[in-house]
Design a protein around this motif. Structure first.
Motif, PDB file in Angstrom:
ATOM      1  N   ASP A  99    -109.624   3.220  21.215  1.00  0.00           N
ATOM      2  CA  ASP A  99    -109.499   3.822  19.878  1.00  0.00           C
ATOM      3  C   ASP A  99    -108.756   5.157  19.957  1.00  0.00           C
ATOM      4  O   ASP A  99    -107.893   5.452  19.126  1.00  0.00           O
ATOM      5  N   LEU A 100    -109.121   5.976  20.948  1.00  0.00           N
ATOM      6  CA  LEU A 100    -108.495   7.303  21.050  1.00  0.00           C
ATOM      7  C   LEU A 100    -106.997   7.178  21.343  1.00  0.00           C
ATOM      8  O   LEU A 100    -106.179   7.908  20.785  1.00  0.00           O
ATOM      9  N   LEU A 101    -106.660   6.230  22.220  1.00  0.00           N
ATOM     10  CA  LEU A 101    -105.239   6.059  22.568  1.00  0.00           C
ATOM     11  C   LEU A 101    -104.452   5.486  21.386  1.00  0.00           C
ATOM     12  O   LEU A 101    -103.324   5.924  21.106  1.00  0.00           O
TER      13      LEU A 101
ATOM     14  N   LEU B 233    -103.206  10.472  31.640  1.00  0.00           N
ATOM     15  CA  LEU B 233    -103.287  10.550  30.175  1.00  0.00           C
ATOM     16  C   LEU B 233    -104.678  10.129  29.704  1.00  0.00           C
ATOM     17  O   LEU B 233    -105.300  10.790  28.857  1.00  0.00           O
ATOM     18  N   VAL B 234    -105.197   9.040  30.277  1.00  0.00           N
ATOM     19  CA  VAL B 234    -106.527   8.559  29.878  1.00  0.00           C
ATOM     20  C   VAL B 234    -107.585   9.626  30.178  1.00  0.00           C
ATOM     21  O   VAL B 234    -108.448   9.929  29.348  1.00  0.00           O
ATOM     22  N   LEU B 235    -107.494  10.227  31.362  1.00  0.00           N
ATOM     23  CA  LEU B 235    -108.475  11.253  31.733  1.00  0.00           C
ATOM     24  C   LEU B 235    -108.425  12.439  30.796  1.00  0.00           C
ATOM     25  O   LEU B 235    -109.461  12.991  30.410  1.00  0.00           O
ATOM     26  N   SER B 236    -107.204  12.823  30.379  1.00  0.00           N
ATOM     27  CA  SER B 236    -107.135  13.982  29.485  1.00  0.00           C
ATOM     28  C   SER B 236    -107.704  13.631  28.113  1.00  0.00           C
ATOM     29  O   SER B 236    -108.406  14.438  27.500  1.00  0.00           O
TER      30      SER B 236
ATOM     31  N   ASP C  16    -110.921  15.587  26.657  1.00  0.00           N
ATOM     32  CA  ASP C  16    -110.811  16.274  25.355  1.00  0.00           C
ATOM     33  C   ASP C  16    -111.963  15.849  24.465  1.00  0.00           C
ATOM     34  O   ASP C  16    -112.613  16.667  23.819  1.00  0.00           O
ATOM     35  N   ALA C  17    -112.224  14.538  24.421  1.00  0.00           N
ATOM     36  CA  ALA C  17    -113.299  14.032  23.555  1.00  0.00           C
ATOM     37  C   ALA C  17    -114.664  14.549  24.025  1.00  0.00           C
ATOM     38  O   ALA C  17    -115.516  14.908  23.213  1.00  0.00           O
ATOM     39  N   LEU C  18    -114.865  14.599  25.338  1.00  0.00           N
ATOM     40  CA  LEU C  18    -116.173  15.001  25.853  1.00  0.00           C
ATOM     41  C   LEU C  18    -116.432  16.489  25.708  1.00  0.00           C
ATOM     42  O   LEU C  18    -117.572  16.933  25.826  1.00  0.00           O
ATOM     43  N   ASN C  19    -115.368  17.246  25.423  1.00  0.00           N
ATOM     44  CA  ASN C  19    -115.570  18.676  25.206  1.00  0.00           C
ATOM     45  C   ASN C  19    -116.142  18.979  23.831  1.00  0.00           C
ATOM     46  O   ASN C  19    -116.563  20.100  23.582  1.00  0.00           O
TER      47      ASN C  19
ATOM     48  N   GLU D 170    -112.224  14.625  37.993  1.00  0.00           N
ATOM     49  CA  GLU D 170    -112.405  15.048  36.591  1.00  0.00           C
ATOM     50  C   GLU D 170    -113.116  13.999  35.737  1.00  0.00           C
ATOM     51  O   GLU D 170    -113.310  14.201  34.540  1.00  0.00           O
ATOM     52  N   THR D 171    -113.472  12.885  36.354  1.00  0.00           N
ATOM     53  CA  THR D 171    -114.155  11.835  35.578  1.00  0.00           C
ATOM     54  C   THR D 171    -115.579  12.251  35.253  1.00  0.00           C
ATOM     55  O   THR D 171    -116.311  12.707  36.135  1.00  0.00           O
ATOM     56  N   PRO D 172    -115.980  12.136  33.978  1.00  0.00           N
ATOM     57  CA  PRO D 172    -117.336  12.533  33.607  1.00  0.00           C
ATOM     58  C   PRO D 172    -118.377  11.652  34.296  1.00  0.00           C
ATOM     59  O   PRO D 172    -118.114  10.488  34.590  1.00  0.00           O
ATOM     60  N   PRO D 173    -119.553  12.205  34.578  1.00  0.00           N
ATOM     61  CA  PRO D 173    -120.595  11.430  35.277  1.00  0.00           C
ATOM     62  C   PRO D 173    -121.180  10.320  34.418  1.00  0.00           C
ATOM     63  O   PRO D 173    -121.256  10.453  33.197  1.00  0.00           O
ATOM     64  N   VAL D 174    -121.543   9.218  35.066  1.00  0.00           N
ATOM     65  CA  VAL D 174    -122.274   8.146  34.363  1.00  0.00           C
ATOM     66  C   VAL D 174    -123.539   7.818  35.160  1.00  0.00           C
ATOM     67  O   VAL D 174    -123.518   7.806  36.379  1.00  0.00           O
ATOM     68  N   ASP D 175    -124.616   7.585  34.433  1.00  0.00           N
ATOM     69  CA  ASP D 175    -125.896   7.269  35.057  1.00  0.00           C
ATOM     70  C   ASP D 175    -126.112   5.764  35.133  1.00  0.00           C
ATOM     71  O   ASP D 175    -126.778   5.270  36.029  1.00  0.00           O
ATOM     72  N   VAL D 176    -125.565   5.059  34.145  1.00  0.00           N
ATOM     73  CA  VAL D 176    -125.761   3.609  34.056  1.00  0.00           C
ATOM     74  C   VAL D 176    -124.439   2.967  33.660  1.00  0.00           C
ATOM     75  O   VAL D 176    -123.737   3.468  32.777  1.00  0.00           O
TER      76      VAL D 176
END
Ligand code: ADP
Length: 192
Positions: free
Chosen positions: A42-44, A72-75, A79-82, A106-112
């Motif tokens: 959706d963001l892209l 590009l995907v990481l940025s 941006d969204a996670l900020n 730079e990938t945000p952490p995931v627990d599951v």
């Protein structure tokens, strides 16, 4: 960070082939868990639509079903996670999708990580039924490209997350409600 009703953090990623129901399940889980969704697709698509000239190459990749470059995907994700709402956890829909993305510092952490398992023939016919909504769903070559890239680039993440002990697989051929219940049950959060 806030926690799920059972006291666990809610940083979740959904993996699965195109048409496996990632978007539907992300929305349902976000409602149940009270956290926002970050959908890279959706963001892209929104970014490409915003300024078609500046984002011509991105639009072409999306239309043809090619993966978008990892940086590009990481940025876009970061941006969204900020946004302030994301400090309470999140559901990632469509990210990570490559080993590079999963292992990037730079990938945000995931627990599951939830794997929405569905055979190719099932997802092909689902995509054909919704083909009037998205250009990449209407183009058979783009659908095959996305399926191919899922198997070559994304499926290896199943081994990675399996080894890390954070992966749960559910049968994504069931109804949307049944799949949501299976996921909540796997998270220890199913309603009685
Ligand atoms: P689907 O899973 O049905 O292919 P998405 O909306 O998740 O649909 O993704 C649509 C397109 O967006 C993909 O084909 C790809 O071009 C791009 N995309 C989405 N997420 C990523 C990602 N994490 N890495 C690279 N490309 C992505």
């Amino acid at each position: 960070m806030s926690e799920s009703p059972k006291g666990r953090p809610v940083r979740l990623a959904l993996l699965g082939p195109p048409g496996s129901g990632k978007g539907t399940q992300a929305a349902a889980l976000a409602r149940e868990l009270g956290v926002p969704v970050v959908s890279t697709g959706d963001l892209l698509r929104a970014r490409a639509a915003e300024d078609p000239d500046a984002w011509h190459e991105l639009a072409t990749r999306l239309r043809q079903g090619d993966l978008v470059p990892d940086d590009l995907v990481l940025s876009v994700v970061n941006d969204a996670l900020n946004a302030p709402a994301m400090s309470d956890g999140y559901v990632l829909d469509g990210f990570p999708r490559t080993i590079v993305q999963a292992e990037h510092p730079e990938t945000p952490p995931v627990d599951v990580v939830i794997n929405l398992h569905a055979p190719d023939d099932v997802v092909r016919s689902r995509i054909a039924r919704r083909a009037d909504v998205r250009a990449d769903d209407a183009d058979r070559a783009a659908v095959e490209r996305r399926l191919h890239l899922y198997h070559s680039d994304t499926a290896p993440l199943l081994d990675l997350y399996g080894r890390e002990g954070v992966l749960t697989s559910v049968d994504a051929t069931e109804s949307p409600e049944a799949v949501t219940t299976a996921i909540l049950r796997a998270l220890g959060l199913a309603k009685p």
